[in-house]
Enzyme design. Sequence first.
Site, PDB file in Angstrom:
ATOM      1  N   ASP A  66     -44.966   6.564 -87.378  1.00 28.72           N
ATOM      2  CA  ASP A  66     -45.306   5.370 -86.604  1.00 28.72           C
ATOM      3  C   ASP A  66     -45.813   5.722 -85.216  1.00 28.72           C
ATOM      4  OD1 ASP A  66     -44.223   4.133 -88.775  1.00 28.72           O
ATOM      5  OD2 ASP A  66     -42.734   2.947 -87.668  1.00 28.72           O
ATOM      6  N   HIS A  71     -49.486  -1.014 -87.575  1.00 27.18           N
ATOM      7  CA  HIS A  71     -48.218  -1.114 -86.859  1.00 27.18           C
ATOM      8  C   HIS A  71     -48.377  -2.047 -85.647  1.00 27.18           C
ATOM      9  CE1 HIS A  71     -44.161   0.066 -86.093  1.00 27.18           C
ATOM     10  NE2 HIS A  71     -44.393   0.878 -85.071  1.00 27.18           N
ATOM     11  N   HIS A 127     -48.218  -2.753 -79.890  1.00 26.62           N
ATOM     12  CA  HIS A 127     -46.803  -2.401 -79.996  1.00 26.62           C
ATOM     13  C   HIS A 127     -45.990  -2.997 -78.846  1.00 26.62           C
ATOM     14  CE1 HIS A 127     -43.212  -0.096 -81.074  1.00 26.62           C
ATOM     15  NE2 HIS A 127     -43.857   0.385 -82.136  1.00 26.62           N
ATOM     16  N   HIS A 145     -42.004   9.590 -85.855  1.00 27.46           N
ATOM     17  CA  HIS A 145     -43.040   9.162 -84.903  1.00 27.46           C
ATOM     18  C   HIS A 145     -43.900  10.377 -84.569  1.00 27.46           C
ATOM     19  CE1 HIS A 145     -39.867   6.137 -84.546  1.00 27.46           C
ATOM     20  NE2 HIS A 145     -40.837   5.286 -84.227  1.00 27.46           N
TER      21      HIS A 145
HETATM   22 ZN    ZN Z   1     -43.022   1.691 -83.559  1.00 26.44          ZN
END
Ligand code: ZN
Length: 408
Positions: free
Chosen positions: A212, A260, A264, A368
């Site tokens: 992510d 995503h 964010h 991540h």
């Molecule tokens: Zn995230």
Amino acid sequence: MKKKWIIGGSIAGGVLLLLAAAVILFFANQFHIEMEMKGEDVTLEYGTAYEDAGAEAYLRGKLFGNKTLAVTTENGVDTAKIGSYTVTYTASQWKWKGEAKRTVTVVDTQKPTLTLKGDAAITLTKGTKFEDPGYTAEDGYDGPLTAAVTGEVKTDTVGEYKLTYTAADSSGNTATAQRTVTVKAPAVKKPATVSDSNTVVPGNKTIYLTFDDGPGPYTAQLLDVLKKYGVKATFFVTNKPSYNHLIARMAAEGHAVGIHTASHDYKKIYASEDAFFADQQIMQDIITAQTGSPTKLMRFPGGSSNMVSSFNKGIMTRLTAAVTERGMRYFDWNVDSNDAGGASTSSEVAANIKKGIQSSRYANVLQHDIKKFSVNAVEEVIQWALANGYTFKALDETSPTCHHGVNN
Ligand SMILES: [Zn+2]
């Protein structure tokens, strides 16, 4: 005696008179030296032989005299070196001098040679790096040259680009060459073929590595590791303009790309459904531009179970229903590497993942790729998992959804 003297005196007087007349005649004659240069000024290519055409000199007078004189030539012409030279011819007689000059110019009119290294037409896939194979440029007079290269290849934009190479020597003679670089869209693999390079052993557990918040500075390194082992993974991407070109590479190398959100930014995306979908569309457009087609895969920032959105009561309940209605598939995770939590070293991340994989039916691993230590743990995880018979796959629309419960 007296007479003799008179006779002698008159002889001496006559001689004197004659001498005087000769001197007067001599000066009245007005001598001068006439120089006759053969041919004109000369221009010649460096390296060729210079042959001097010479000159002649004559002593001339108004009343008498026409004498050919010897000519002295001073010739410093060096045809190995471009420049302007003077050849001087001189002659003299008594007090008279004559001089003539010729200009000899040594020039370089030859073009340098310029040869491209590599092909004159290069095709590459969007998102891959372009490295100019270069050229060789050489001038007969100046030796090796550095060429100026104009034009730009935008590897993040499909198109045809021209690079022009120009080499100029010190005399201003130029040679040019051109290279065409075509940036083409990646061939997007269908999810069904994504895991082709992995052997799926029935009954064996499947690991879905998911990353992510990228792409970022470590994403290329991560893609290299995945490529080395033929492992396909899934990237839930955000808008990182300097790294967005890597989204094309992800797709080209068989990985799954999901949304995503672009920003964010919890406060922004969970403010309303409209705000969420507006932000999601930005990312969808970037993915489409990079891979050639939109994605149906997504992951909510914070996961569907997040409580960070609780400032907007019920938003996750509404959003999880709305995205499904729009034909999207959202994924949470069941193995947390904890790289955004307690883990801060590669070995901790690897240990968390291995432990999680062993205690799940299948593994949807959260990492991540904006964290270097987390990216650095991936190779160890892959080696361990392959040695233990696990299968890696990228997520697709048929993969286990792995939903958390919605809490808001
Ligand atoms: Zn995230």
